[in-house]
Design a protein around this motif. Structure first.
Motif, short mmCIF file in Angstrom:
data_model
loop_
_atom_site.label_atom_id
_atom_site.label_comp_id
_atom_site.label_asym_id
_atom_site.label_seq_id
_atom_site.Cartn_x
_atom_site.Cartn_y
_atom_site.Cartn_z
N PRO A 83 0.83 -1.22 0.00
CA PRO A 83 0.00 0.00 0.00
C PRO A 83 0.86 1.26 0.00
O PRO A 83 1.91 1.31 0.63
CB PRO A 83 -0.79 -0.13 1.31
CG PRO A 83 0.00 -1.07 2.16
CD PRO A 83 0.68 -2.01 1.22
N ALA A 84 0.40 2.25 -0.72
CA ALA A 84 1.15 3.50 -0.81
C ALA A 84 1.08 4.25 0.50
O ALA A 84 0.07 4.19 1.23
CB ALA A 84 0.58 4.37 -1.94
N ALA A 85 2.15 4.95 0.85
CA ALA A 85 2.18 5.75 2.07
C ALA A 85 1.19 6.91 1.92
O ALA A 85 1.00 7.44 0.82
CB ALA A 85 3.58 6.28 2.32
N LEU A 101 4.00 11.21 12.01
CA LEU A 101 2.78 11.86 11.54
C LEU A 101 2.75 11.98 10.02
O LEU A 101 1.67 12.01 9.42
CB LEU A 101 2.63 13.25 12.18
CG LEU A 101 2.35 13.26 13.68
CD1 LEU A 101 2.13 14.67 14.17
CD2 LEU A 101 1.14 12.39 14.00
N ARG A 102 3.91 12.04 9.40
CA ARG A 102 3.95 12.08 7.93
C ARG A 102 3.47 10.77 7.33
O ARG A 102 3.07 10.73 6.17
CB ARG A 102 5.36 12.41 7.43
CG ARG A 102 5.79 13.84 7.74
CD ARG A 102 7.07 14.24 7.03
NE ARG A 102 7.24 15.68 7.09
CZ ARG A 102 6.69 16.54 6.24
NH1 ARG A 102 5.95 16.09 5.25
NH2 ARG A 102 6.88 17.84 6.37
N GLN A 103 3.51 9.71 8.11
CA GLN A 103 3.04 8.40 7.66
C GLN A 103 1.62 8.11 8.12
O GLN A 103 1.13 6.99 7.96
CB GLN A 103 3.99 7.31 8.18
CG GLN A 103 5.42 7.44 7.71
CD GLN A 103 5.55 7.37 6.20
OE1 GLN A 103 4.90 6.56 5.55
NE2 GLN A 103 6.37 8.24 5.62
N THR A 104 0.96 9.13 8.69
CA THR A 104 -0.38 8.95 9.23
C THR A 104 -1.42 9.55 8.28
O THR A 104 -1.21 10.60 7.69
CB THR A 104 -0.49 9.65 10.61
OG1 THR A 104 0.45 9.03 11.50
CG2 THR A 104 -1.89 9.52 11.19
N ALA A 105 -2.53 8.86 8.14
CA ALA A 105 -3.62 9.34 7.29
C ALA A 105 -4.57 10.22 8.12
O ALA A 105 -5.05 9.79 9.18
CB ALA A 105 -4.39 8.17 6.70
#
Length: 217
Positions: A83-85, A101-105
Motif C-alpha cells: 500500500p502507498a504511504a 505523523l507524515r506516515q499517518t492518514a
C-alpha cells in the motif's frame, strides 16, 4: 490536576511498550518518542529488562512441532503491491512534522472557529475516543472546558499556557475529569497539537457550548 511533562509518564510508556494503548494514544506516544531521546532510551531499557527476565526463567521443553505451529500462525501479507504511504495533505505541507505523523492518514480539515482548524486521524472507531490535530492562531484563547476522560496533548509547534504553566514543542499534557483549563496561545506563532482523548471535552462557557458542534470534539 493536569500534568505538564517533557516526557511521557513511565507507566503510560510501559503500557505503550506492552501495546495496551488504543490507536490514538499509541500514535501520540510514538510521535513523542520520535521527538524525545530520553523516552527512546526508556523503551530500550524496558527491552533490556524483558530480555534479562527471559534469561533468568527456567527452560521449558517444547513440542517437536512447535516451530511449525509458530510459523503457521504468522500472518503473511497477501501477494501484491504494498500500500502507498499516505500523502501529506496540503494543510500540513510546510510544517516540520515528525516522520510518524507524515506516515499517518488524516481526514479532511475543517474550521471549528475563526483561526482554529481541526483534522481527525483516520482510524477505526474506538468507543468515544477521539484523535486529532488542532491548529490555533497565535494570540487566541480557548474557552474554559473540562474533560470526560483522559486527554493527552502533544505540542508540535508553537507555545500555549494555562493556569498550570507553559507548554512548548515536545511537552506532553495529561488532563482528566475535573481539570478545567482555558489554553492561551502565545502571540507571534501559531500552535499545532496532536490530541488523543478517551472522550469529548465538556465546555464550561456559553461560547464553548455554541462552538462544540462545529469543533466535533
Amino acid at each position: 490536576m493536569s500534568k505538564i511533562s517533557h516526557h511521557i509518564d513511565e507507566l503510560l510508556l510501559l503500557d505503550y511498550h506492552h501495546r495496551r494503548l488504543n490507536a490514538g494514544q499509541s500514535l501520540l506516544v510514538a510521535t513523542h518518542v520520535e521527538m524525545c531521546g530520553h523516552c527512546r532510551s526508556q523503551l530500550r531499557l524496558f527491552d533490556a529488562i524483558g530480555a534479562a527476565l527471559l534469561q533468568d526463567m527456567p527452560p521449558v521443553a517444547m513440542r517437536a512441532d512447535a516451530l511449525e505451529l509458530a510459523l503457521a500462525r504468522i500472518e503473511r501479507p497477501e501477494e501484491g503491491e504494498a500500500p502507498a504511504a499516505p500523502v501529506v495533505p496540503p494543510y500540513l505541507q510546510g510544517i516540520d512534522l515528525p516522520e510518524t505523523l507524515r506516515q499517518t492518514a488524516f481526514k479532511k480539515r475543517y474550521w471549528a472557529a475563526p483561526g482554529v482548524w481541526m483534522a481527525h486521524v483516520d482510524t477505526p472507531k474506538d468507543g468515544k475516543s477521539l484523535t486529532y490535530l488542532m491548529h490555533v492562531k497565535g494570540g487566541m484563547e480557548m474557552p474554559v472546558h473540562d474533560h470526560h476522560g483522559l486527554e493527552m496533548t502533544l505540542v508540535l509547534t508553537g507555545t500555549f499556557s494555562d493556569h498550570n504553566g507553559v507548554y512548548r514543542p515536545g511537552d506532553c499534557i495529561s488532563c482528566a475529569e475535573g481539570d478545567h483549563h482555558a489554553p492561551a496561545i502565545a502571540a507571534g506563532e501559531d500552535c499545532l497539537c496532536l490530541i488523543a482523548a478517551l472522550a469529548p471535552i465538556a465546555p464550561k462557557t456559553l461560547l464553548g457550548k455554541l462552538l462544540k458542534p462545529f469543533a466535533r470534539i
